[in-house]
Design an enzyme around this catalytic site. Structure first.
Site, PDB file in Angstrom:
ATOM      1  N   SER A  90       9.857 -31.430 -17.514  1.00 17.59           N
ATOM      2  CA  SER A  90      10.002 -31.288 -16.064  1.00 17.59           C
ATOM      3  C   SER A  90      10.088 -32.676 -15.417  1.00 17.59           C
ATOM      4  O   SER A  90      10.946 -33.462 -15.792  1.00 17.59           O
ATOM      5  CB  SER A  90       8.870 -30.424 -15.519  1.00 17.59           C
ATOM      6  OG  SER A  90       9.156 -29.946 -14.222  1.00 17.59           O
ATOM      7  N   ASP A 204      14.452 -19.914 -16.324  1.00 16.31           N
ATOM      8  CA  ASP A 204      13.698 -20.879 -15.512  1.00 16.31           C
ATOM      9  C   ASP A 204      13.966 -20.589 -14.030  1.00 16.31           C
ATOM     10  O   ASP A 204      15.086 -20.760 -13.554  1.00 16.31           O
ATOM     11  CB  ASP A 204      14.117 -22.293 -15.875  1.00 16.31           C
ATOM     12  CG  ASP A 204      13.172 -23.353 -15.333  1.00 16.31           C
ATOM     13  OD1 ASP A 204      12.546 -23.112 -14.289  1.00 16.31           O
ATOM     14  OD2 ASP A 204      13.060 -24.422 -15.961  1.00 16.31           O
ATOM     15  N   HIS A 231      10.235 -21.626 -17.132  1.00 14.95           N
ATOM     16  CA  HIS A 231      10.135 -23.088 -17.051  1.00 14.95           C
ATOM     17  C   HIS A 231       9.155 -23.650 -18.069  1.00 14.95           C
ATOM     18  O   HIS A 231       9.455 -24.622 -18.764  1.00 14.95           O
ATOM     19  CB  HIS A 231       9.710 -23.476 -15.625  1.00 14.95           C
ATOM     20  CG  HIS A 231       9.675 -24.942 -15.374  1.00 14.95           C
ATOM     21  ND1 HIS A 231      10.812 -25.721 -15.349  1.00 14.95           N
ATOM     22  CD2 HIS A 231       8.623 -25.782 -15.110  1.00 14.95           C
ATOM     23  CE1 HIS A 231      10.481 -26.977 -15.093  1.00 14.95           C
ATOM     24  NE2 HIS A 231       9.158 -27.036 -14.940  1.00 14.95           N
TER      25      HIS A 231
END
Length: 257
Positions: A90, A204, A231
């Site tokens: 991320s 996601d 995610h």
């Protein structure tokens, strides 16, 4: 927990195992322990695993002022013990890409998970801004928002929403989300020379999968693997993501890993 003295203050990190270095960089709204503690044993037999907390997470110092990728990258780089394999998740993917671009001699192989190059999508911007607003205005809704955007619907149904409800956000969460919204790594990507694996997640709902695919497309020669996951693939598919990373960082030819 080891500590490095950095120009911004103390940077805390975990260290386990032995062998060449493997640095795992966490995402915004989390820390090294919540993202990676359950994965570390899967690498510590072949690598010295370093799991730093950057500014605003864990006990690492947040110096105030504008939070930048360069600052976070510099904090993470301070925990390296030499050239290392580097994994970023991320926001951590952008931090890892920054290190690989600016310090290519320090990165052997690079893995970018659920990353993005810049925010040019109203859906992505809306999701991030809502997450940030809830972190400061409505802690109960913030805790519920995590399972809604962080995991696939099937995973939430199997595990149960209460088990996935987010803990109170680390103090730096809002500042990290603000950085998520303004980051732009497009100018750095051409400088990355390390063999690179990009991991996308088809379900996601925080960083939609087209952004993972675009990151891969912007890195000629990178390899791409996509999971049927939300995610937080680190928790939805821990065994598979560990096996994928192990194979990539140990294969004589990363293009075939």
């Amino acid at each position: 927990m080891p500590t490095i003295t950095h120009r911004t203050g103390a940077v805390h990190y975990g260290r386990a195992g032995s062998g060449p270095g493997l640095v795992l960089v966490h995402g915004s709204g989390g820390d090294a322990a919540s993202n990676y503690d359950h994965l570390v044993p899967g690498f510590s037999d072949i690598r010295t695993v370093i799991t730093p907390d950057y500014a605003g997470s864990g006990q690492s110092a947040d110096p105030g002022g504008e939070l930048t990728l360069d600052l976070l990258a510099d904090q993470v780089l301070a925990t390296f013990e030499g050239p290392s394999d580097l994994v970023g998740f991320s926001l951590g993917a952008a931090v890892a890409a920054t290190i690989a671009a600016e310090h290519p001699e320090m990165v052997r192989r690079l893995v970018l998970i659920a990353g993005w190059t810049h925010v040019d999508d109203s859906r992505l911007e809306l999701g991030l801004r809502t997450w940030g607003r809830l972190a400061t205005t409505d802690r109960e809704s913030f805790a519920a928002y995590g399972p809604l955007v962080g995991f696939s619907p099937g995973f939430v149904s199997r595990v149960g929403a209460r088990a996935l409800m987010a803990a109170p956000p680390p103090p730096g969460t809002l500042r990290q989300i603000e950085l998520d919204l303004r980051l732009d790594i497009r100018g750095l990507l051409s400088k990355i020379t390390a063999p690179t694996l990009v991991v996308g997640n088809s379900q996601d709902h925080l960083i939609p999968v087209q952004h993972h695919r675009a990151l891969h497309a912007a890195l000629p020669g990178s390899r791409y693997v996509e999971f049927d996951s939300g995610h937080v693939v680190l928790h939805e598919h821990p065994t598979d993501i560990t096996a994928l990373i192990r194979k990539f960082i140990t294969s004589p030819d990363p293009a075939e890993a």
